[in-house]
Design a protein around this motif. Structure first.
Motif, mmCIF file in Angstrom:
data_model
loop_
_atom_site.group_PDB
_atom_site.id
_atom_site.type_symbol
_atom_site.label_atom_id
_atom_site.label_comp_id
_atom_site.label_asym_id
_atom_site.label_seq_id
_atom_site.Cartn_x
_atom_site.Cartn_y
_atom_site.Cartn_z
ATOM 1 N N ASP A 24 68.965 96.911 46.947
ATOM 2 C CA ASP A 24 68.887 98.345 47.221
ATOM 3 C C ASP A 24 68.141 98.573 48.535
ATOM 4 O OD1 ASP A 24 66.208 98.068 46.702
ATOM 5 O OD2 ASP A 24 66.142 99.592 45.127
ATOM 6 N N GLN A 25 67.872 99.814 48.828
ATOM 7 C CA GLN A 25 67.243 100.127 50.120
ATOM 8 C C GLN A 25 65.765 99.756 50.173
ATOM 9 O OE1 GLN A 25 68.293 102.166 47.755
ATOM 10 N NE2 GLN A 25 67.444 104.223 47.899
ATOM 11 N N HIS A 26 65.201 99.336 49.013
ATOM 12 C CA HIS A 26 63.792 98.925 48.990
ATOM 13 C C HIS A 26 63.658 97.399 48.916
ATOM 14 C CE1 HIS A 26 62.745 103.126 48.245
ATOM 15 N NE2 HIS A 26 63.667 103.139 47.308
ATOM 16 N N TRP A 27 64.733 96.671 49.194
ATOM 17 C CA TRP A 27 64.734 95.209 49.160
ATOM 18 C C TRP A 27 64.583 94.671 47.745
ATOM 19 C CZ3 TRP A 27 66.543 93.886 53.657
ATOM 20 C CH2 TRP A 27 66.221 94.671 54.769
ATOM 21 N N GLY A 28 64.918 95.482 46.769
ATOM 22 C CA GLY A 28 64.941 94.993 45.405
ATOM 23 C C GLY A 28 66.317 94.422 45.103
ATOM 24 N N HIS A 37 74.131 86.788 22.943
ATOM 25 C CA HIS A 37 74.036 86.814 21.484
ATOM 26 C C HIS A 37 74.317 88.187 20.894
ATOM 27 C CE1 HIS A 37 72.415 82.724 21.468
ATOM 28 N NE2 HIS A 37 71.862 83.082 22.592
ATOM 29 N N CYS A 38 73.708 89.239 21.457
ATOM 30 C CA CYS A 38 73.877 90.577 20.863
ATOM 31 C C CYS A 38 74.682 91.507 21.756
ATOM 32 C CB CYS A 38 72.519 91.189 20.534
ATOM 33 S SG CYS A 38 71.554 91.637 21.990
ATOM 34 N N GLN A 39 75.033 91.046 22.945
ATOM 35 C CA GLN A 39 75.852 91.814 23.892
ATOM 36 C C GLN A 39 75.151 93.034 24.465
ATOM 37 O OE1 GLN A 39 78.600 90.170 24.742
ATOM 38 N NE2 GLN A 39 77.961 88.728 23.157
ATOM 39 N N ARG A 40 73.851 93.154 24.217
ATOM 40 C CA ARG A 40 73.121 94.231 24.877
ATOM 41 C C ARG A 40 73.081 93.940 26.378
ATOM 42 N NH1 ARG A 40 69.717 93.649 20.253
ATOM 43 N NH2 ARG A 40 69.680 95.522 18.975
ATOM 44 N N VAL A 41 73.026 95.016 27.161
ATOM 45 C CA VAL A 41 73.008 94.873 28.617
ATOM 46 C C VAL A 41 71.644 95.297 29.165
ATOM 47 C CG1 VAL A 41 74.037 95.642 30.791
ATOM 48 C CG2 VAL A 41 75.489 95.202 28.809
ATOM 49 N N TRP A 42 71.076 94.431 29.975
ATOM 50 C CA TRP A 42 69.764 94.663 30.572
ATOM 51 C C TRP A 42 69.908 94.828 32.073
ATOM 52 C CZ3 TRP A 42 65.422 94.957 27.498
ATOM 53 C CH2 TRP A 42 65.595 94.541 26.164
ATOM 54 N N LEU A 43 69.195 95.784 32.583
ATOM 55 C CA LEU A 43 69.155 95.996 34.024
ATOM 56 C C LEU A 43 67.901 95.325 34.580
ATOM 57 C CD1 LEU A 43 70.036 97.330 36.664
ATOM 58 C CD2 LEU A 43 68.895 99.428 35.885
ATOM 59 N N HIS A 44 68.104 94.465 35.562
ATOM 60 C CA HIS A 44 66.999 93.737 36.185
ATOM 61 C C HIS A 44 66.778 94.237 37.604
ATOM 62 C CE1 HIS A 44 66.258 90.073 33.634
ATOM 63 N NE2 HIS A 44 67.273 90.628 33.023
ATOM 64 N N TYR A 45 65.530 94.342 37.958
ATOM 65 C CA TYR A 45 65.163 94.717 39.322
ATOM 66 C C TYR A 45 64.109 93.733 39.787
ATOM 67 C CZ TYR A 45 64.090 97.775 43.261
ATOM 68 O OH TYR A 45 63.922 98.295 44.518
ATOM 69 N N LEU A 46 64.444 92.942 40.786
ATOM 70 C CA LEU A 46 63.585 91.848 41.237
ATOM 71 C C LEU A 46 63.117 92.083 42.662
ATOM 72 C CD1 LEU A 46 62.506 88.851 40.999
ATOM 73 C CD2 LEU A 46 64.737 88.171 41.911
ATOM 74 N N ILE A 47 61.817 91.938 42.866
ATOM 75 C CA ILE A 47 61.243 92.022 44.214
ATOM 76 C C ILE A 47 60.584 90.690 44.526
ATOM 77 C CG2 ILE A 47 59.504 93.121 45.678
ATOM 78 C CD1 ILE A 47 59.852 95.650 43.959
ATOM 79 N N GLU A 48 60.989 90.109 45.666
ATOM 80 C CA GLU A 48 60.375 88.867 46.098
ATOM 81 C C GLU A 48 60.164 88.921 47.599
ATOM 82 O OE1 GLU A 48 61.409 84.954 43.607
ATOM 83 O OE2 GLU A 48 63.133 85.936 44.486
ATOM 84 N N ALA A 49 58.959 88.663 48.027
ATOM 85 C CA ALA A 49 58.665 88.537 49.447
ATOM 86 C C ALA A 49 58.291 87.069 49.662
ATOM 87 C CB ALA A 49 57.520 89.447 49.852
ATOM 88 N N PRO A 50 59.257 86.263 50.096
ATOM 89 C CA PRO A 50 59.057 84.803 50.135
ATOM 90 C C PRO A 50 57.850 84.375 50.962
ATOM 91 C CG PRO A 50 61.346 85.361 50.543
ATOM 92 C CD PRO A 50 60.582 86.651 50.559
ATOM 93 N N SER A 55 54.126 87.076 44.996
ATOM 94 C CA SER A 55 54.666 88.427 45.164
ATOM 95 C C SER A 55 55.838 88.696 44.228
ATOM 96 C CB SER A 55 55.120 88.626 46.608
ATOM 97 O OG SER A 55 56.227 87.775 46.878
ATOM 98 N N GLY A 56 56.374 87.662 43.592
ATOM 99 C CA GLY A 56 57.561 87.837 42.771
ATOM 100 C C GLY A 56 57.274 88.693 41.545
ATOM 101 N N ARG A 57 58.088 89.725 41.358
ATOM 102 C CA ARG A 57 57.892 90.586 40.202
ATOM 103 C C ARG A 57 59.215 91.233 39.823
ATOM 104 N NH1 ARG A 57 55.696 92.490 44.908
ATOM 105 N NH2 ARG A 57 55.929 94.683 45.435
ATOM 106 N N TRP A 58 59.372 91.481 38.536
ATOM 107 C CA TRP A 58 60.629 92.059 38.077
ATOM 108 C C TRP A 58 60.386 93.073 36.966
ATOM 109 C CZ3 TRP A 58 60.948 90.994 32.992
ATOM 110 C CH2 TRP A 58 60.411 89.789 32.514
ATOM 111 N N TRP A 59 61.336 93.973 36.872
ATOM 112 C CA TRP A 59 61.370 94.959 35.799
ATOM 113 C C TRP A 59 62.692 94.788 35.069
ATOM 114 C CZ3 TRP A 59 58.780 95.350 40.200
ATOM 115 C CH2 TRP A 59 57.510 95.937 40.178
ATOM 116 N N ARG A 60 62.710 95.191 33.813
ATOM 117 C CA ARG A 60 63.877 94.895 32.993
ATOM 118 C C ARG A 60 63.937 95.954 31.900
ATOM 119 N NH1 ARG A 60 64.904 91.814 28.311
ATOM 120 N NH2 ARG A 60 66.229 89.997 28.615
ATOM 121 N N VAL A 61 65.035 96.679 31.829
ATOM 122 C CA VAL A 61 65.203 97.698 30.786
ATOM 123 C C VAL A 61 66.589 97.582 30.170
ATOM 124 C CG1 VAL A 61 63.621 99.337 31.893
ATOM 125 C CG2 VAL A 61 66.094 99.499 32.347
ATOM 126 N N LEU A 62 66.706 98.086 28.956
ATOM 127 C CA LEU A 62 67.976 98.106 28.243
ATOM 128 C C LEU A 62 68.838 99.251 28.776
ATOM 129 C CD1 LEU A 62 69.107 96.451 25.898
ATOM 130 C CD2 LEU A 62 68.040 98.110 24.346
#
Ligand SMILES: [Zn+2]
Length: 107
Positions: A24-28, A37-50, A55-62
């Motif tokens: 995205d526009q924020h480098w995520g 297993h359950c077919q639920r879908v998770w949205l991941h948002y990862l930020i890494e500044a190598p 600095s690596g961090r992620w968020w994850r929601v259903l």
């Protein structure tokens, strides 16, 4: 809601069919991960500044099934921040995954 290991850290990459949506526009890095297993879908948002250690961090929601098609790299960040609960993790948090509740802020 039945319990599945996709709702209990630590999370294993191999448990999901992951589709990269792109940055995205924020480098995520945005991706959608469907639990094998359950077919639920998770949205991941990862930020890494190598060049910055721990600095690596992620968020994850259903993502409710009806909303999966609305998720894009441009909407992902706001979508996550509007959810009542989710998970965060990464070296920045020194965590392989911990549950959080609203308000969720990506930073
Ligand atoms: Zn699952």
């Amino acid at each position: 809601m039945s319990s599945c290991h996709c709702q209990q850290p630590p999370f294993r990459f191999t448990d999901y069919d992951t589709r990269e949506l792109g940055p995205d526009q924020h480098w995520g890095d945005v991706s959608l991960a469907t639990c094998n297993h359950c077919q639920r879908v998770w949205l991941h948002y990862l930020i890494e500044a190598p060049h910055i250690s721990r600095s690596g961090r992620w968020w994850r929601v259903l993502v409710p099934a009806a909303q999966i098609s609305t998720i894009t790299p441009q909407t992902a960040r706001d979508f996550i921040q509007q959810q009542p609960a989710g998970f965060v993790g990464g070296s920045y948090f020194e965590s392989c995954g911990m549950r959080i509740t609203a308000p969720i802020h990506i930073y």
